[in-house]
Design a protein around this motif. Sequence first.
Motif, PDB file in Angstrom:
ATOM      1  N   PHE A  32      -5.513  -1.272   5.178  1.00  0.00           N
ATOM      2  CA  PHE A  32      -4.692  -2.104   4.300  1.00  0.00           C
ATOM      3  C   PHE A  32      -3.773  -3.065   5.048  1.00  0.00           C
ATOM      4  O   PHE A  32      -3.059  -3.833   4.415  1.00  0.00           O
ATOM      5  CB  PHE A  32      -3.869  -1.203   3.371  1.00  0.00           C
ATOM      6  CG  PHE A  32      -4.721  -0.443   2.404  1.00  0.00           C
ATOM      7  CD1 PHE A  32      -5.143  -1.021   1.227  1.00  0.00           C
ATOM      8  CD2 PHE A  32      -5.142   0.836   2.693  1.00  0.00           C
ATOM      9  CE1 PHE A  32      -5.952  -0.341   0.339  1.00  0.00           C
ATOM     10  CE2 PHE A  32      -5.954   1.534   1.814  1.00  0.00           C
ATOM     11  CZ  PHE A  32      -6.356   0.944   0.636  1.00  0.00           C
ATOM     12  N   GLU A  33      -3.805  -3.041   6.345  1.00  0.00           N
ATOM     13  CA  GLU A  33      -2.985  -4.012   7.064  1.00  0.00           C
ATOM     14  C   GLU A  33      -3.709  -5.349   7.111  1.00  0.00           C
ATOM     15  O   GLU A  33      -4.936  -5.425   7.013  1.00  0.00           O
ATOM     16  CB  GLU A  33      -2.673  -3.514   8.468  1.00  0.00           C
ATOM     17  CG  GLU A  33      -3.880  -3.401   9.367  1.00  0.00           C
ATOM     18  CD  GLU A  33      -3.537  -2.880  10.744  1.00  0.00           C
ATOM     19  OE1 GLU A  33      -4.469  -2.816  11.578  1.00  0.00           O
ATOM     20  OE2 GLU A  33      -2.372  -2.528  10.997  1.00  0.00           O
ATOM     21  N   HIS A  75      -4.087   3.726   6.827  1.00  0.00           N
ATOM     22  CA  HIS A  75      -3.174   2.679   7.274  1.00  0.00           C
ATOM     23  C   HIS A  75      -3.925   1.421   7.722  1.00  0.00           C
ATOM     24  O   HIS A  75      -3.612   0.300   7.298  1.00  0.00           O
ATOM     25  CB  HIS A  75      -2.297   3.236   8.399  1.00  0.00           C
ATOM     26  CG  HIS A  75      -1.308   2.267   8.969  1.00  0.00           C
ATOM     27  ND1 HIS A  75      -1.678   1.268   9.842  1.00  0.00           N
ATOM     28  CD2 HIS A  75       0.027   2.142   8.800  1.00  0.00           C
ATOM     29  CE1 HIS A  75      -0.620   0.576  10.192  1.00  0.00           C
ATOM     30  NE2 HIS A  75       0.439   1.084   9.569  1.00  0.00           N
ATOM     31  N   LEU A 121       3.175  -1.487   4.310  1.00  0.00           N
ATOM     32  CA  LEU A 121       2.464  -0.211   4.306  1.00  0.00           C
ATOM     33  C   LEU A 121       3.495   0.909   4.227  1.00  0.00           C
ATOM     34  O   LEU A 121       4.175   1.205   5.196  1.00  0.00           O
ATOM     35  CB  LEU A 121       1.613  -0.064   5.568  1.00  0.00           C
ATOM     36  CG  LEU A 121       0.602  -1.202   5.811  1.00  0.00           C
ATOM     37  CD1 LEU A 121       0.042  -1.107   7.208  1.00  0.00           C
ATOM     38  CD2 LEU A 121      -0.510  -1.153   4.785  1.00  0.00           C
ATOM     39  N   GLU A 140      -1.263   8.174   5.616  1.00  0.00           N
ATOM     40  CA  GLU A 140      -1.331   7.428   6.873  1.00  0.00           C
ATOM     41  C   GLU A 140      -2.770   7.196   7.331  1.00  0.00           C
ATOM     42  O   GLU A 140      -3.061   6.228   8.029  1.00  0.00           O
ATOM     43  CB  GLU A 140      -0.550   8.191   7.938  1.00  0.00           C
ATOM     44  CG  GLU A 140      -0.390   7.467   9.250  1.00  0.00           C
ATOM     45  CD  GLU A 140       0.388   8.296  10.253  1.00  0.00           C
ATOM     46  OE1 GLU A 140       0.900   7.713  11.222  1.00  0.00           O
ATOM     47  OE2 GLU A 140       0.478   9.531  10.069  1.00  0.00           O
ATOM     48  N   ASP A 184       3.509   4.476   3.871  1.00  0.00           N
ATOM     49  CA  ASP A 184       2.649   5.654   3.860  1.00  0.00           C
ATOM     50  C   ASP A 184       3.408   6.908   4.266  1.00  0.00           C
ATOM     51  O   ASP A 184       4.587   6.865   4.598  1.00  0.00           O
ATOM     52  CB  ASP A 184       1.442   5.440   4.781  1.00  0.00           C
ATOM     53  CG  ASP A 184       1.849   4.968   6.170  1.00  0.00           C
ATOM     54  OD1 ASP A 184       2.906   5.411   6.658  1.00  0.00           O
ATOM     55  OD2 ASP A 184       1.125   4.159   6.765  1.00  0.00           O
ATOM     56  N   PHE A 186       0.848  -1.195   0.000  1.00  0.00           N
ATOM     57  CA  PHE A 186       0.000   0.000   0.000  1.00  0.00           C
ATOM     58  C   PHE A 186       0.877   1.235   0.000  1.00  0.00           C
ATOM     59  O   PHE A 186       1.816   1.351   0.801  1.00  0.00           O
ATOM     60  CB  PHE A 186      -0.924   0.029   1.219  1.00  0.00           C
ATOM     61  CG  PHE A 186      -1.567   1.370   1.427  1.00  0.00           C
ATOM     62  CD1 PHE A 186      -2.533   1.833   0.554  1.00  0.00           C
ATOM     63  CD2 PHE A 186      -1.165   2.198   2.477  1.00  0.00           C
ATOM     64  CE1 PHE A 186      -3.107   3.091   0.735  1.00  0.00           C
ATOM     65  CE2 PHE A 186      -1.725   3.446   2.654  1.00  0.00           C
ATOM     66  CZ  PHE A 186      -2.705   3.891   1.779  1.00  0.00           C
TER      67      PHE A 186
END
Length: 1002
Positions: free
Chosen positions: A209-210, A206, A220, A203, A222, A199
């Motif tokens: 997408f985890e 966040h 991630l 932020e 970001d 991703f």
Amino acid sequence: MDRKSEYQDIEQDSEQTEDIKQDGKNQSMKSLDIESNFVVNHQELVKRQKKQNKFLWMTIGFAALFHLIFLFSVFDVYIQSWRPLGMQPIQPLNKNNFAKRVVIFQYDGGRADIIYGLKNKSYETEIGKPRVPIIHNRIKEGKANFGILYAMVPTESRVCVQNMMGGYQEDMTAILSGWASHETLKYDRLFNYVKAGFFFGPELLHDIFESQRCSSCVRLDDYPDSAINYNDHKQASTFDKLVYQKVTRLFNNGQLEKNDTPNKLLKEYVTLKEDQEKLQSDQLIIYMTWIASDAIGPAFKPPNKEYHLSIGNTAKLIEKVEKKIKKYYKDDGETVFILLSDHGMADNGAHGDGNPQNTFTPFVIWGSSIKPAEDEMDPQNPETHDDYSKKWDLTIKKRVDINQNQVPSLISILLGIPIPTNNEGILPLHLLDANELQKAYALIQNAYQLQVTYDKIQELVEHKQNWFFKEYKYSPSQVLYNLSQLKQQVDKLVKDTDNGKNLSAQQTEEVKKIISDTYIQLENIKNGTVYLKLYQKQILQAVVGSGYASFMLLCLVAIFRYNNTSQENEAEIIKQNNVPIYKNFCLIIIILFGLFSLFYLNLTDSKPLYYLYFGLPLYFLYQFYKQRQFLNQGWDFGILKCIGSYILIALAGQCLMYSFYERQFIGYNFIAVSIFSLIYSKYCFGSISKTTLIWSVLCLLISIFPIFPPISIANDTWYAIGFVAITITLFYFSFYYFNQELETSVKIMTILTLYCGSMSLYLRTVESSTVPYFVFGINWAILFSLIGSVVFLNLHKNSDSNLRLYSLVVIMFNLALLFGISYDILFYLIFALLLKAWIEHEKEISVIFSKEYKIVPYHFYFLFKFILLMNISFFGIQDLVSLGSFNYESVTRFVVNLNFLVTLALMVFNLTLPFLCGSSAFIIICKSAYQKLNSVGLFIISLIYAEIMTIDFFFMVKTEGSWETKGSSVARFVLSSMLVFLYTLLFFIAHYLFKSTKIQSA
């Protein structure tokens, strides 16, 4: 006997008194009773008046508390929040994946018409060419399918992206906790099932997408959302370049392109080996959020240069990324590319409602196992295109639209992973390039997943309802059995046809029949889920509706008891109603129903709020029953006229209600009031007075504003005209009309309008990033000083009511100049003049009722005008049923970076001042024109109108249709309830501000 009677408002320091002189000697103070003209002791009168004040204020307090509590009923009745967790995912039925990886390019805040559209602005190069060439190229090459992706609003990032990653859309109860909450979101999503994922974006997203199942599977990468300056288009565009650099580095062995200067937010790359392993994995998702369009749009507006250029610049980066990915994988044909947007953006920069500009977003998909768009038979008269899409130069191909919550099921089927368990969308089967048996398996997998959710929700509802539960006609077990039968049929066909390679014509028809039957089961699941979510709808509708109706009746009792009833009649009625409990049939019924309610609520494990839903209507109904005979003390004319009067009151309430649906209806109401005022004046006085004529003309003038469309774009010319008009008006009244009577502080505020108007014009002509911060500090200082002026207004030495109201109007004008963007300045000017004309008009009309000491039908018409004035102050220039219609440029005089809470607070305060001015005018009229009546009692009449509107809105809430239909219906109910609370609060403030003022009687 020489008697003088002086009637004053009971809220003032002096009470109704009468000096009775007989034979030159003072007798004890006595008062002439309003209804029956008999003499009572002064102490008894004072005691009754205190009791009256206490009861009326308690009624108003009850109104505020009651509406605040029942505000939540709309969520319990119509929008039950069900998000079952812990369900087992359904494993894919297809043995082979359709693709190894999915790459998603998300334009944040990208409108379909602008992204699909052709360049047509003077500042754009290559006029007539596509603004995003990659879209047109892939479609016209016969590789991509495309259409409208209907966004699921409210369109804050969390809601839209979460819907695309999990197929789950939070219902409207989420507004109670905040849409953009950074807390971990408890729902299932695609990233929980992928073997690897990436991703790139802000932020803020966040958590979405985890992976909750494999924390090391997803990277991630970001950047902090706080770093984005939403008013600096140059700075905002650098974040898309940052994403590009991060992706380039990933696919280029940790290196940037030559001569590419790294962004200062580009973190050191330390996981190259692990990332390369992820890139070689199957079941891989790469998600990129390009935020420039969303960061630039609210400040610079989508129709303008900055937004268009950002779309084009991002398109170049996306095309480069696509080439790099294809090169990295040697164009192996195992990649699916998707270009989409989480939400669109309206012309005014907002994106929080169901406006098509906010919900019509692009969706383009190409790559492995994706069926390209079909050719249109006649491009000149395309079958699938309307006027909206004909301008895109894509009419040679058929347009296919889908909903946002259909994306997760499509991606899951492509990658061969389980569909997220909280998914609510149905697979867009027509986008798959696969044989019929594979499509049947994919759709049945989707149906199984939805059936599991259906079964879990029924389990929860059945456990909660206990004895009172009744199953839907198509139960989860029946649906499961039907799906199992369909799957067995597909399994048999797979065996008989070598995995669908040798389907005969008859077998093809069988598969189509299986797919059709699966859609029937999906419809049964949908209907069954809706049935369960609204299981208590009917009983709660009846309870809540009776609560509003019973409180409206109680308000009528309160009005007639303390305004139209003599003390003697009051005592007699109360005595008649004091009967033993065993003879009080109504009380026995209420007690029995109350006991049943307790039994029902306890057995169904209901929320504590439900006890109030059931309890308050019982209390109101009992109080109304005890005092019902006070309604007979109302109007003393015939029964037919009474019924006719109540019908007119109900119709007036309906007229006010329609204002919430169509702003234009407020204008029509004012036109009707204007005409009626002229006729009424002619009928009562034989001629039309100057006061009535001014009032009627101003009603016609203010009726123009709601007929115009809501203000969406700033207009400096209109603003300048309004600025000049307000300045001339204020200087005339401050330094000529009032002159010596006016306080110095108000004159200073008058001069302050020069700064407010000039600074607002200046800030609109320059980029906010170039404005010194001390300018915003001065504006905040002015804002707080104006707020302080309202707070300490009652401490001013001047006690003249007209001057005090004028002081509030000056404060309102200063705020209007700071927040205004167009002809809204002229609206506030006419609104202020209308309040002055209303006061004079009511003083003139009140002469007709000078001998009346009780509420008459005209007073309901007077309160109708009061609510109408309040409504136009709210809807006059904006369609504020949706906060998405609010123009964020209004707050750029105070903030550089837009903050939702600050913006909302500023907006609410800006709307409050006109309300306060209207409430103050109402108090002045009550104490001058209708001083023989209780102003608090008169205000309660407005609550009756509020109840009529609120009951209508409650039963008109929609649970089906588009978000705009559902969301607006809920918003109207919530807004109506909140306005009652706001009316009450501002009436109390106005009552306090004008308590000790000198008010000249009519």
